[in-house]
Write a protein that holds these residues in place. Structure first.
Motif, PDB file in Angstrom:
ATOM      1  N   ASN A 127      51.107  44.972  42.319  1.00 14.00           N
ATOM      2  CA  ASN A 127      51.982  44.979  43.493  1.00 14.00           C
ATOM      3  C   ASN A 127      52.003  43.643  44.209  1.00 14.00           C
ATOM      4  O   ASN A 127      52.858  43.389  45.023  1.00 14.00           O
ATOM      5  CB  ASN A 127      51.501  46.049  44.476  1.00 14.00           C
ATOM      6  N   LYS A 128      50.992  42.805  43.885  1.00  7.43           N
ATOM      7  CA  LYS A 128      50.840  41.568  44.658  1.00  7.43           C
ATOM      8  C   LYS A 128      51.885  40.527  44.322  1.00  7.43           C
ATOM      9  O   LYS A 128      52.137  39.626  45.097  1.00  7.43           O
ATOM     10  CB  LYS A 128      49.457  40.974  44.381  1.00  7.43           C
ATOM     11  N   HIS A 129      52.457  40.631  43.138  1.00 11.97           N
ATOM     12  CA  HIS A 129      53.370  39.581  42.730  1.00 11.97           C
ATOM     13  C   HIS A 129      54.813  39.958  43.035  1.00 11.97           C
ATOM     14  O   HIS A 129      55.279  41.018  42.631  1.00 11.97           O
ATOM     15  CB  HIS A 129      53.228  39.312  41.231  1.00 11.97           C
ATOM     16  N   ALA A 130      55.457  39.066  43.736  1.00  9.49           N
ATOM     17  CA  ALA A 130      56.881  39.298  43.976  1.00  9.49           C
ATOM     18  C   ALA A 130      57.577  39.140  42.636  1.00  9.49           C
ATOM     19  O   ALA A 130      57.144  38.363  41.799  1.00  9.49           O
ATOM     20  CB  ALA A 130      57.392  38.261  44.960  1.00  9.49           C
TER      21      ALA A 130
ATOM     22  N   LEU B  86      45.470  47.201  55.748  1.00  9.55           N
ATOM     23  CA  LEU B  86      46.546  47.375  56.712  1.00  9.55           C
ATOM     24  C   LEU B  86      46.113  46.955  58.112  1.00  9.55           C
ATOM     25  O   LEU B  86      46.849  46.264  58.819  1.00  9.55           O
ATOM     26  CB  LEU B  86      46.953  48.854  56.695  1.00  9.55           C
TER      27      LEU B  86
ATOM     28  N   HIS C 145      49.012  50.795  49.417  1.00  4.05           N
ATOM     29  CA  HIS C 145      48.995  51.487  50.697  1.00  4.05           C
ATOM     30  C   HIS C 145      48.048  50.851  51.714  1.00  4.05           C
ATOM     31  O   HIS C 145      48.219  50.998  52.907  1.00  4.05           O
ATOM     32  CB  HIS C 145      48.651  52.959  50.474  1.00  4.05           C
TER      33      HIS C 145
ATOM     34  N   TYR D 150      60.011  36.787  55.145  1.00  2.00           N
ATOM     35  CA  TYR D 150      58.592  36.718  54.808  1.00  2.00           C
ATOM     36  C   TYR D 150      57.774  36.355  56.044  1.00  2.00           C
ATOM     37  O   TYR D 150      58.136  35.449  56.787  1.00  2.00           O
ATOM     38  CB  TYR D 150      58.348  35.662  53.739  1.00  2.00           C
TER      39      TYR D 150
ATOM     40  N   PHE E 165      53.103  48.515  56.805  1.00  2.00           N
ATOM     41  CA  PHE E 165      53.062  49.514  55.732  1.00  2.00           C
ATOM     42  C   PHE E 165      54.340  49.508  54.905  1.00  2.00           C
ATOM     43  O   PHE E 165      54.308  49.656  53.685  1.00  2.00           O
ATOM     44  CB  PHE E 165      52.831  50.903  56.326  1.00  2.00           C
TER      45      PHE E 165
ATOM     46  N   ARG F 217      59.597  39.167  35.948  1.00  7.70           N
ATOM     47  CA  ARG F 217      58.868  38.152  35.194  1.00  7.70           C
ATOM     48  C   ARG F 217      58.261  38.748  33.930  1.00  7.70           C
ATOM     49  O   ARG F 217      58.308  38.148  32.869  1.00  7.70           O
ATOM     50  CB  ARG F 217      57.768  37.550  36.054  1.00  7.70           C
TER      51      ARG F 217
ATOM     52  N   ARG G   8      53.207  43.585  50.128  1.00  4.99           N
ATOM     53  CA  ARG G   8      52.234  42.517  50.249  1.00  4.99           C
ATOM     54  C   ARG G   8      52.344  41.661  48.999  1.00  4.99           C
ATOM     55  O   ARG G   8      52.191  42.159  47.894  1.00  4.99           O
ATOM     56  CB  ARG G   8      50.852  43.170  50.341  1.00  4.99           C
ATOM     57  N   VAL G   9      52.664  40.387  49.159  1.00  5.57           N
ATOM     58  CA  VAL G   9      52.826  39.534  47.982  1.00  5.57           C
ATOM     59  C   VAL G   9      51.962  38.291  48.106  1.00  5.57           C
ATOM     60  O   VAL G   9      51.677  37.836  49.214  1.00  5.57           O
ATOM     61  CB  VAL G   9      54.302  39.105  47.778  1.00  5.57           C
ATOM     62  N   SER G  10      51.546  37.756  46.961  1.00  5.42           N
ATOM     63  CA  SER G  10      50.799  36.503  47.029  1.00  5.42           C
ATOM     64  C   SER G  10      51.404  35.487  46.066  1.00  5.42           C
ATOM     65  O   SER G  10      51.944  35.851  45.027  1.00  5.42           O
ATOM     66  CB  SER G  10      49.321  36.735  46.699  1.00  5.42           C
ATOM     67  N   TYR G  11      51.318  34.231  46.458  1.00  4.17           N
ATOM     68  CA  TYR G  11      51.881  33.153  45.651  1.00  4.17           C
ATOM     69  C   TYR G  11      50.799  32.111  45.446  1.00  4.17           C
ATOM     70  O   TYR G  11      49.984  31.874  46.331  1.00  4.17           O
ATOM     71  CB  TYR G  11      53.061  32.489  46.379  1.00  4.17           C
TER      72      TYR G  11
ATOM     73  N   ARG H  75      56.401  40.797  52.682  1.00  3.08           N
ATOM     74  CA  ARG H  75      57.809  40.665  52.370  1.00  3.08           C
ATOM     75  C   ARG H  75      58.518  41.851  53.025  1.00  3.08           C
ATOM     76  O   ARG H  75      58.264  42.998  52.691  1.00  3.08           O
ATOM     77  CB  ARG H  75      57.958  40.716  50.855  1.00  3.08           C
TER      78      ARG H  75
ATOM     79  N   GLU I 146      45.391  51.679  46.281  1.00  8.74           N
ATOM     80  CA  GLU I 146      44.828  50.842  47.342  1.00  8.74           C
ATOM     81  C   GLU I 146      45.644  49.574  47.642  1.00  8.74           C
ATOM     82  O   GLU I 146      46.019  49.353  48.778  1.00  8.74           O
ATOM     83  CB  GLU I 146      43.361  50.514  46.991  1.00  8.74           C
TER      84      GLU I 146
END
Lengths: 153, 945
Positions: free
Chosen positions: B802-805, A3, B745, A53, A29, B810, A33-36, A107, B742
């Motif tokens: 949680n990382k994947h939108a 964070l 948060h 985003y 917070f 999917r 948190r997303v990754s592509y 996001r 983790e």
């Protein structure tokens, strides 16, 4: 990434540079948190906009569908915000955003984003600035394009 | 049904009533004998009458037959017994009579009770049978809950009365008459007084009770209306909340209850008043005896002995008289109830029972071969026409022929109107051939939808008629019309039960394969049939297989699924059902094979994800590893809690758990972690108002907890906070750390060492767990099915990152395709089909209901499919997709099946061969789509607008 690192990165985003760190932490917070990975899309043109985003790392292309296929109109780099227009104007996505490198992003959901704007006027002003900036940029590009068209005629 | 209850009872139980009356009369013999016996015992053996000298003997039990004009003929000479022997013998006879009387009483009561229950069953069945035969218009004025309260409660006392309907008056009347005669014999004048008083009672009391009957009727009606209102409140609860009218409803209910109270209280007062007068009149007679009789006796004109005899004889009169009057009261009461109920179940134009009877050759086998189209659409209740049917050929044969092939469906000069008399459609004549596809279009309420409803027999024609193969559909048996024609509209009804039952509902016309019974079950079934006959009920077995597989294009239960799946795919419901199934928990014991395959699927899923480059999408649970996507608590427990002691709330108080945590020193670490989490949360959220949407994101704390933790943070700040904290405070802090994830948060609290420590503690926790606690937790084991987790959780056996939108979406797609390739889709969908749709299908969404409604219609093969805007809840694109798929499915079956579709989206009209255009109740255009497009008519206007 933690964070507090995200907060550091958010501070470098021009939009949020004026916002105090505590609020940025809250923003981070409450966002996902997303990754592509390369080639994945953040959203498609025509979808209903449900989030904005903030690209923390990586690059993505902004593509617009045209009769001749997708045209790249701009590139998103780290520390920039993308997708906020669909949220602000309640229109469907005006472009497709595809990751060209691995992308790490925050996001921010629509209702959170709007709440943020009403709670923190400084962010609103920043958004206005960014948009106005983009408008003047677009206007000058348009003028340029028109004069070029005239020359060609 | 008969208007008089007495007549109704007599008609249905005549023989039994006479029989029981005879039994009752026979039972009187031992009864009166037992009266006489005590006197004989006391006078004879005890007081010694006839046993003057010691050793004297008397005859016991001599039987002789008196023959008039001949004297008595001795049959049995009897036994000579001594005094003591006589005492025993007579006492034994007394005991014997007690037993015989008791047995008589038991038999009579049981018999009467059974008689009453059978009659009750008959009445209830007949009432419901009538509901099933009401014309459709009748239901516009009925409240379901009122009707059910009539069938259930209001007829209930009728059963109790049945047994006494004839026996009681005969018996009590006889007793009263005997007593009266006896008094008259003693003294004519006193007897006349008694008879006069009885006469007064018999005239006045029933008169006074008339008011009771009026009140009783009011009570019945108000109670019924109350039931109706309660039903309305339940059905309309959404509307009540939406308009904040709950207090209006409360006022209405309170008002009604007040009225009911008043009626009941009036009834109560009046009842006791009548009772008082009745008792008074009964006591007045002895007063007259004492007063007048005494006077006469003192004057010497009456013998004192006679007076005493009259008075003692009188005590036998009021008892039966009172009971007789009570009986009459009950009779009138149930008669009123009966009439009240029967009136409600009278309707004009009831459907002839013959039209609903099971077709004779239904006898199983023939049916499947003929490929009889099944029916029973949503119109389950609405049926054919008034009685009188004019038929030339044998109706049976005709019906049989119709079952083979239907011929065209036609409206002939059809005029329809609504309840108020407004015209819905006028002089519509149209014929639809088997195999045609017809679109009905027009503005809303322009007549097309009414015509579709009339085809489904939901509206009966005001004039003109609808014919199927030239016969009026209202005069054809429902076994023909209800199966040749299938109807689905947007207002769909579902029965409480599983999704499967509702989907196959339209296939259940007749018990096709008898259930097979053995042993005691067979005996029970025989008893059931017999009882049903005795109560005038049908004895179709609900446990038989009612599903007409051939009508669904299958041969038996095993290959039905293919048909189901095709239909579910066509209406796009299979995905919903799969989702329902994946959210279910199943008992692996009942489906061991599936459970095993699901466990196998875990590794297949990992492979699939790797191939798609999504290996990070699901983080699996591994016994020796920390799962960062799961909470700290989940990692520690590493299993699903089943028993109460393992539930998250109770866990902190669980001594064994606390002991393991404390000994490992983890408590201090988790406390510090909780402290930091609290610090972060308070910093982030302290300034926000409690209803701020951001709080949704705060999973481990609610807005109300913030002040509490603010206080705790202040108190425990600085060194050795852990030592200073009380037991509860420690719990409050540790609780926070249990919820921590983790990657979600991102407070940066989880180090490598901590993870290792948690794994170590997890091992100790599981290894040393006391036996009795082991049953309360189901440990995560990659090789075993988790009975307490959902199907989806069992497939994933991990947490979605949680990382994947769009991770959820999917993974769902991947799991569903994997289920298909592994051949498990059928089994899993089968589980989804077990989903209980709730009352009226309310557990499904509106869209799901409309799709299911269409699927229910599609699964049965019939000649004419009538779809009356079946999918208004869906957007145009989806409606169009489903419409195309449904048409493809119907046409693809290769038979001559016609589709009549009332369209809400005019653009789809081009998919149909023929278009009917309605305007203001008239059929204005009829022709091919392209042809109508060229004409400059209503169709063109509609399309243009």
């Amino acid at each position: 990434m933690l964070l507090k690192d995200e907060v550091q990165m958010l501070r470098r985003v021009p939009l949020f540079s004026g916002v105090e760190p505590g609020k940025l932490k809250l923003l981070a917070f409450t966002s996902d948190r997303v990754s592509y990975s390369v080639g994945e899309t953040l959203f498609h043109q025509g979808d209903i906009g449900d989030a904005a985003y903030v690209v923390l790392d990586g690059k993505a292309d902004i593509l617009v569908e045209s009769s001749t296929g997708p045209i790249k109109v701009a590139e998103v780099e780290r520390n920039s915000i993308v997708g906020e227009i669909a949220i602000l104007c309640d229109v469907s996505r005006t472009a497709t955003v595809t990751a060209t490198t691995g992308v790490e992003a925050l996001r921010i959901r629509k209702d959170h984003f709007l709440k943020l704007l009403t709670d923190f006027p400084e962010i609103t002003i920043q958004i206005m600035r960014v948009l106005a900036d983009r408008l003047s940029h677009t206007t000058s590009e348009l003028t340029e394009a028109r004069s070029r068209v005239r020359q060609l005629e | 049904m008969e208007k008089s209850l007495t007549r109704y009872i007599w008609n249905h139980t005549r023989r039994q009533q006479i029989y029981i009356l005879i039994v009752v009369l026979v039972s009187m013999i031992p009864y009166f004998m037992s009266f006489d016996l005590p006197k004989r015992i006391v006078n004879g053996p005890i007081q010694g009458d006839g046993f003057g000298e010691p050793g004297a003997r008397q005859i016991f039990g001599a039987i002789s037959l008196p023959i008039p004009g001949f004297g008595s003929v001795p049959i049995f000479g009897g036994l000579e017994l001594t005094r003591m022997e006589m005492l025993y013998a007579l006492s034994m006879v007394f005991l014997g009579l007690v037993v015989v009387n008791g047995l008589f009483k038991l038999y009579i009561n049981t018999y009467k009770g059974r008689l009453g229950e059978r009659l009750l069953r008959r009445i209830r069945y007949q009432l419901i049978d009538r509901i099933l035969r009401f014309p459709p218009a009748q239901f516009k004025r009925m409240k379901g809950s009122e009707v059910s309260s009539m069938v259930k409660d209001e007829v209930e006392p009728l059963g109790g009365f049945t047994g006494d309907a004839f026996v009681q008056p005969v018996l009590l009347g006889g007793q009263a008459l005997t007593a009266l005669t006896f008094i008259l014999l003693q003294n004519v004048w006193l007897g006349a007084i008694a008879a006069f008083m009885v006469g007064i009672q018999a005239v006045i009391i029933p008169r006074m009770r008339r008011r009771l009957l009026v009140l009783g009727r009011e009570r019945q009606i108000t109670a019924r209306e109350l039931a109706g209102r309660v039903g309305e409140i339940v059905d309309g609860i959404g509307t009540i909340h939406a308009y904040d009218t709950s207090n209006y409803e409360r006022a209405d209910i309170a008002h009604r209850l007040g009225r009911i109270f008043k009626i009941r209280y009036d009834l109560y007062q009046w009842k006791f008043m009548v009772k008082f007068i009745n008792n008074f009149l009964a006591q007045l007679t002895p007063f007259l005896f004492y007063c007048i009789g005494g006077y006469l006796a003192l004057k010497g004109s009456l013998d004192i002995g006679q007076l005493v005899a009259v008075i003692s004889a009188y005590k036998d009169l009021p008892g039966p008289l009172k009971e007789l009057i009570d009986w009459d009261q009950t009779r009138q009461d149930v008669q009123v109830k009966f009439v009240q109920v029967v009136e409600q179940f009278e309707a004009e134009n009831m459907i002839d029972p013959a039209l609903q009877a099971l077709p004779a050759p239904v006898a199983a086998a023939g049916m499947a071969a003929a490929g009889i189209a099944a029916a029973g659409a949503t119109a389950g209740l609405a049926k054919p026409p008034p009685a009188a049917m004019h038929k030339e050929a044998s109706p049976e044969e005709e019906a049989e022929a119709m079952r083979e092939s239907a011929g065209p469906l036609a409206a002939v000069n059809l005029t329809l109107s609504d309840d108020s008399g407004a015209r819905l459609a006028e002089r519509v004549s149209v014929e639809i051939q088997p195999g045609e596809t017809v679109a009905i279009i027009g503005a809303a309420a322009s007549g097309g939808d009414a015509v579709a409803e009339a085809f489904a027999r939901l509206i009966w024609p005001e004039s003109g008629r609808i014919t199927l193969g030239g016969k009026d559909i209202l005069e054809l048996p429902e076994s023909v019309v209800g199966r040749r024609i299938t109807y689905a509209a947007s207002d769909c009804f579902f029965f409480y039960g599983s999704l499967r039952d509702n989907l196959l509902y339209g296939l259940k016309h007749a018990p096709l394969a008898e259930a097979h019974y053995e042993g005691s079950l067979l005996a029970h079934r025989k008893w059931e049939i017999n009882e049903a006959r005795l109560a005038g009920n049908p004895h179709h077995d609900i446990n038989s297989d009612w599903i007409d597989y051939s009508a669904a294009g299958a041969t038996h239960a095993d290959d039905l699924f293919a048909s189901i799946l095709t239909v579910l795919d066509a209406v796009q419901l299979s995905k919903d059902i799969l989702d329902l199934a994946l959210r279910t928990t199943i008992d692996p014991q009942s489906r061991p094979e599936l459970a095993e395959r699901i466990v196998e699927m875990r590794s297949a899923l990992t492979g699939e994800l790797e191939e798609a480059g999504l290996s990070g999408l699901v983080v699996p649970f591994e016994p020796g590893a920390y799962n960062p996507e799961a909470t700290v608590g989940e990692n520690l427990l590493f299993g699903t809690a089943i028993g109460p002691r393992m539930m998250p709330q109770a866990l902190a108080k669980n001594t064994y758990f606390r002991q393991v945590i404390d000994q490992s020193g983890l408590d201090r670490i988790l406390f510090d972690m909780g402290y930091q989490i609290a610090e972060n949360a308070v910093e982030l959220f302290a300034d926000l108002p409690p209803d701020h949407p951001f709080f949704q994101q705060l999973t481990f704390m609610s807005a109300d907890d913030i002040p509490l933790y603010q206080g705790l943070l202040q108190k425990l700040r600085g060194a050795n906070g852990f030592e200073r904290a009380s037991e509860t405070e420690r719990g409050q802090m540790i609780r926070l750390s249990f919820q921590y994830i983790e990657p979600r948060h991102r407070f940066g609290l989880l180090t490598r060492e901590l993870m290792d420590k948690i794994i170590a503690v997890r091992q100790t926790f599981h290894e040393n767990m006391p036996e009795d606690m082991r049953e309360e937790i189901e440990r995560y084991d990659p090789e075993r099915y988790l009975a307490s987790a959902t199907l989806m959780d069992n497939v994933l056996f991990g947490r979605i990152s949680n990382k994947h939108a769009d991770g959820q979406k999917r993974i769902r797609a991947i799991v569903s395709s994997l289920l298909n390739t592994m051949g498990l889709l059928e089994q899993v969908l089968d589980i989804g089909m077990d989903f209980n749709v709730g009352a009226g299908g309310k557990r499904l969404t509106i869209v799901q209901r409309q799709k299911l409604n269409l699927a229910r219609a599609m699964i049965r093969r019939s000649d004419f499919y009538i779809f009356n805007r079946p999918l208004p809840g869906l957007d145009n694109r989806l409606q169009d997709e489903i419409l195309r798929d449904v048409m493809k499915l119907v046409r693809g079956s290769g038979e001559h099946q016609a589709i009549i579709w009332v369209l809400s989206n005019l653009a789809s009209a081009s998919l149909f061969e023929r278009v009917l255009v309605f305007d203001r109740g008239l059929l204005v255009e009829d022709g091919h789509h392209a042809e109508l497009g060229r004409k400059n008519g209503v169709f063109k206007q509609l399309v243009a607008s």
